[in-house]
Design a protein around this motif. Sequence first.
Motif, PDB file in Angstrom:
ATOM      1  N   ARG A 602       0.859  -1.194   0.000  1.00 38.78           N
ATOM      2  CA  ARG A 602       0.000   0.000   0.000  1.00 38.78           C
ATOM      3  C   ARG A 602       0.890   1.237   0.000  1.00 38.78           C
ATOM      4  O   ARG A 602       1.888   1.294   0.728  1.00 38.78           O
ATOM      5  N   VAL A 603       0.530   2.284  -0.828  1.00 35.30           N
ATOM      6  CA  VAL A 603       1.326   3.503  -0.877  1.00 35.30           C
ATOM      7  C   VAL A 603       0.413   4.723  -0.763  1.00 35.30           C
ATOM      8  O   VAL A 603      -0.668   4.760  -1.353  1.00 35.30           O
ATOM      9  N   PHE A 604       0.856   5.678   0.042  1.00 37.46           N
ATOM     10  CA  PHE A 604       0.116   6.933   0.221  1.00 37.46           C
ATOM     11  C   PHE A 604       0.764   8.020  -0.636  1.00 37.46           C
ATOM     12  O   PHE A 604       1.981   8.233  -0.578  1.00 37.46           O
ATOM     13  N   LYS A 665       8.237   0.168  -8.299  1.00 38.52           N
ATOM     14  CA  LYS A 665       9.440  -0.142  -7.530  1.00 38.52           C
ATOM     15  C   LYS A 665       9.084  -0.621  -6.131  1.00 38.52           C
ATOM     16  O   LYS A 665       9.726  -1.524  -5.571  1.00 38.52           O
ATOM     17  N   LEU A 666       8.041   0.005  -5.577  1.00 39.43           N
ATOM     18  CA  LEU A 666       7.590  -0.404  -4.240  1.00 39.43           C
ATOM     19  C   LEU A 666       6.781  -1.695  -4.294  1.00 39.43           C
ATOM     20  O   LEU A 666       6.550  -2.322  -3.258  1.00 39.43           O
ATOM     21  N   GLY A 667       6.334  -2.051  -5.461  1.00 43.32           N
ATOM     22  CA  GLY A 667       5.497  -3.241  -5.587  1.00 43.32           C
ATOM     23  C   GLY A 667       4.088  -3.021  -5.076  1.00 43.32           C
ATOM     24  O   GLY A 667       3.374  -3.974  -4.736  1.00 43.32           O
ATOM     25  N   ALA A 668       3.653  -1.764  -5.033  1.00 41.96           N
ATOM     26  CA  ALA A 668       2.339  -1.438  -4.480  1.00 41.96           C
ATOM     27  C   ALA A 668       1.226  -1.845  -5.439  1.00 41.96           C
ATOM     28  O   ALA A 668       1.332  -1.715  -6.655  1.00 41.96           O
ATOM     29  N   THR A 669       0.163  -2.342  -4.874  1.00 42.02           N
ATOM     30  CA  THR A 669      -1.030  -2.666  -5.658  1.00 42.02           C
ATOM     31  C   THR A 669      -2.212  -1.787  -5.274  1.00 42.02           C
ATOM     32  O   THR A 669      -3.266  -1.843  -5.900  1.00 42.02           O
ATOM     33  N   CYS A 685      -4.975   6.365 -15.537  1.00 39.28           N
ATOM     34  CA  CYS A 685      -3.712   5.952 -16.157  1.00 39.28           C
ATOM     35  C   CYS A 685      -3.184   4.618 -15.641  1.00 39.28           C
ATOM     36  O   CYS A 685      -2.323   3.995 -16.279  1.00 39.28           O
ATOM     37  N   SER A 686      -3.647   4.181 -14.486  1.00 37.65           N
ATOM     38  CA  SER A 686      -3.186   2.907 -13.922  1.00 37.65           C
ATOM     39  C   SER A 686      -4.391   2.066 -13.530  1.00 37.65           C
ATOM     40  O   SER A 686      -4.678   1.866 -12.339  1.00 37.65           O
ATOM     41  N   PRO A 687      -5.122   1.586 -14.502  1.00 34.53           N
ATOM     42  CA  PRO A 687      -6.369   0.854 -14.210  1.00 34.53           C
ATOM     43  C   PRO A 687      -6.165  -0.425 -13.411  1.00 34.53           C
ATOM     44  O   PRO A 687      -7.116  -0.940 -12.815  1.00 34.53           O
ATOM     45  N   ASN A 688      -4.942  -0.939 -13.386  1.00 35.41           N
ATOM     46  CA  ASN A 688      -4.688  -2.174 -12.631  1.00 35.41           C
ATOM     47  C   ASN A 688      -4.439  -1.922 -11.146  1.00 35.41           C
ATOM     48  O   ASN A 688      -4.384  -2.866 -10.350  1.00 35.41           O
ATOM     49  N   LEU A 689      -4.269  -0.652 -10.804  1.00 38.98           N
ATOM     50  CA  LEU A 689      -4.068  -0.303  -9.400  1.00 38.98           C
ATOM     51  C   LEU A 689      -5.422  -0.081  -8.707  1.00 38.98           C
ATOM     52  O   LEU A 689      -6.366   0.418  -9.318  1.00 38.98           O
ATOM     53  N   LYS A 690      -5.455  -0.440  -7.436  1.00 40.54           N
ATOM     54  CA  LYS A 690      -6.615  -0.094  -6.624  1.00 40.54           C
ATOM     55  C   LYS A 690      -6.371   1.307  -6.065  1.00 40.54           C
ATOM     56  O   LYS A 690      -5.413   1.519  -5.322  1.00 40.54           O
ATOM     57  N   VAL A 691      -7.208   2.272  -6.468  1.00 39.86           N
ATOM     58  CA  VAL A 691      -7.018   3.655  -6.049  1.00 39.86           C
ATOM     59  C   VAL A 691      -8.153   4.042  -5.113  1.00 39.86           C
ATOM     60  O   VAL A 691      -9.335   3.885  -5.451  1.00 39.86           O
ATOM     61  N   ARG A 692      -7.769   4.517  -3.914  1.00 38.68           N
ATOM     62  CA  ARG A 692      -8.785   4.944  -2.950  1.00 38.68           C
ATOM     63  C   ARG A 692      -8.430   6.328  -2.413  1.00 38.68           C
ATOM     64  O   ARG A 692      -7.273   6.692  -2.258  1.00 38.68           O
TER      65      ARG A 692
END
Length: 852
Positions: A602-604, A665-669, A685-692
């Motif tokens: 997870r990345v903030f 690089k962080l491997g964040a999903t 731009c990053s549809p494979n990421l879960k964005v909240r």
Amino acid sequence: MNKVVYPKEVLDKMKEIVDNCMGDAAPYCEATCPMHTDVKTYVNLIGDGKGNEAIKVIREKLFLPGTLGRICAHPCEEKCKRGEMRNPMAIAALKRYAADNFDNEKNWDLNIESENGKKVAVIGAGPAGAQAALDLRKKGYKVTVFEKLPVVGGMMRVGIPEYRLPREVIDFEYSLLNKLGVEMKMGVEIGKDIAFDDIKKNYDAVVIAVGAHKGGLIPVEGSNLVGVTNAVDFLRDASLTHRVDGIGKRIAVIGGGNVAIDVARTARRIGVEEVHLVCLEDKAHMPAHTWEVEEAEEEGVVVHDAFGPDEILGADGKVSGFQVKKCVAIFDKEGKFNPQFDLDNKKVLNVDNVVFAVGQAVDNAFAGDKLETTRGGRFVVDPVTLQTKDAKVFVAGDASGRSVIAIEAMAEGRKAATSVDRYLNGKDMTIDRENEGSYETHLETTIKEDEQNLPRVKTKQLDPKERIKSFVEVDLGFNKEDALKEAARCLKCECKLCMKECVMLNDFCECPKDLFKGILETGEIDPKIPYSCNMCSQCTLACPKDFKMSDRFMEIRKKMIVANNGKSPMKGHSAIEMHQMLGFSKVFNTTVEDSREAKVKRVFIPGCSLPSYNPEAVGNILEYLQQKYPGTSAILKCCGKPTKALGQVDKFKERYGELQAEIDKLGATEVIVACQSCYLTISECSPNLKVRSLWEVLPEIGLPKEAIGVGKGSDITIAIHDSCPTRNKSSIHDGIRWAMNEMGYKVEEPPHTRENTRCCGFGGMVVPANPELALRIMKKRTDEVKSDYMVTYCAACRESMVKGGKKAVHILDLVFGGQYNSKREFPGLPGGPIKSWANRYKSKQEMKKRKK
């Protein structure tokens, strides 16, 4: 900047707006009015108490406002949107109100174009001829009107009774022709006093506008008896002398239209004691206006509906009675006029006269065989130009058979004048004439479900017992109170919903069609226009057609960037270039890893505006997330949205790629964002990421303990401003309101909130491109908020609300800053770019402190 070249797919999308935008569509009333009077405008001016302005608007199209306010058949009212609720606007009565109370001849427009030396003859001084004469005179022609009658007005004067249309009203309004220098030759009969050929010889063009002054009879046995006459002769004599020779005390009128009603009511005023009106139709289907029939019955007229003539009875060569028979059908199965009667159901009316009101014809004898004619003596004309087979002769009004009511005749007079002007100047007479006269507007509006069905205000009238004693006007018109009340019912039909919502569009066009039509025609547009769009999509939300104007402006921006060698054509955007350069520099960026829970990817990402505003809040929220979600990393780097907003496609891909590389690089999903623009950009731009959003996460993990209840007891109410990039994310809206409730603050919801929120004025990189516009947008937003205090969840929005005049905070100010109340100092405006970048650097340090 090189010339911008737009690809076909971009031009096609612009053309879709040009072809289908309803912003220039006339209201139903205006389109239906044959003279295209700006009804909506003058009605609403009356409603605002601006009678002088209202009559000015009316006179832009009509020189007979008082006349038409009394006798117009007002087709506009038939198409009035309130008619769907069975209460159309009283448009004609409002026109009369403006004319009676505010029309001043000192204010009449007497301007004419330079004299051109050409002469035009107009035959007939009715509404068609008068309008043609007026329009041609104002274009600089020398115009002479020839009129057989000794008075002006034509059939409008001798066919419409004085109790409906006072003669002084006609004379007053017709005096405009004299003031303009139109020569009026009254009592001159063409073909008798002057030959038609002489007129053609002495004038450059001729407009025939003679009315239908020949009354018709139908072949009923006894129609040759003394005492039988027609409506035209009857009404003309009554109009000129207030009497009709040979009329007894009891008469029958044949016909169910307005002319028949006029005859019946006029008869009562010249002393006829018993008036019978016989018509084939039943009352519900009579051609006459319902109110005309009702007023006639109030005056003692006996209506024998669904009866037809059988025989006019006579004695000593004179009318002694009228036998009628029951009509059981007017049309046959094929829809053709073919009345059927019940011959066992007849009755005799004891009358002295029978008046036929069953049709009128044109007396065309003056033209001889020079012009082609058709049924009823009408002249054959080109339907577009009104030109006859004689190139210099044009026809308008009753004489063409193409108009039925006064305002239609006036429209034909104008049409003929346009053709004459083009003919005499060697111009094409056929182009751009599609919307002359009544037409169907392409406007589409619906009545709101909560719209109140207000009753139509009625004008007052003289008592029936009094009005039949003379030709004094029956309808007294509106007083001021009633006029204002009636005008207030107008639904103001139009489709400029985007214009009502968007400040920017109003600066550059009347409606979006104007803008894109100009581009299609010239291929050019001022760069200031597309770069003044906030990209907030409020116009699309308002648009019934869902046109994505912001997408069109973005396409234009992209092409301008290409034409300008990758740079924005707006000088103010150099600040954005600098922002992006610094925003991606190592000095102001950092990546903070939390390795305590390696499996949690997870990345903030706090964005740009919040770190430039409140470094402590950035550090605090990161630390709190790490407490609740061990393993939460963070990236301080711009998402590239400003670059994208400028239209720099390639540069944006490059810059966003840098952010994506850090995330990978962080491997964040999963990404948690504090910035709403970041939310939108990363999601796209990053549809494979879960964005909240942070405001979707906090309701799950709760607020920090010190924030719960912090606002209880505060003496202020705080209005919530929702960010437009996430206007469609109700979960974010809910999260903000949950947080405000948890903290205990009293909240105000502005009129435009959640999915209907208004832009703060900062979006689209408008501030550096058009700062004055941006400030007005900010003010529009804050002006609708009652409270002096506002909360946002975007730092850029917060700054906009402050510039708009409010005391505004970011919601994290409330979460980590203790209680805010009326005595506390609010953050105010930032200290400028240097302070902002210092904060950004400090945010970097705050985040690095939380590195685990």
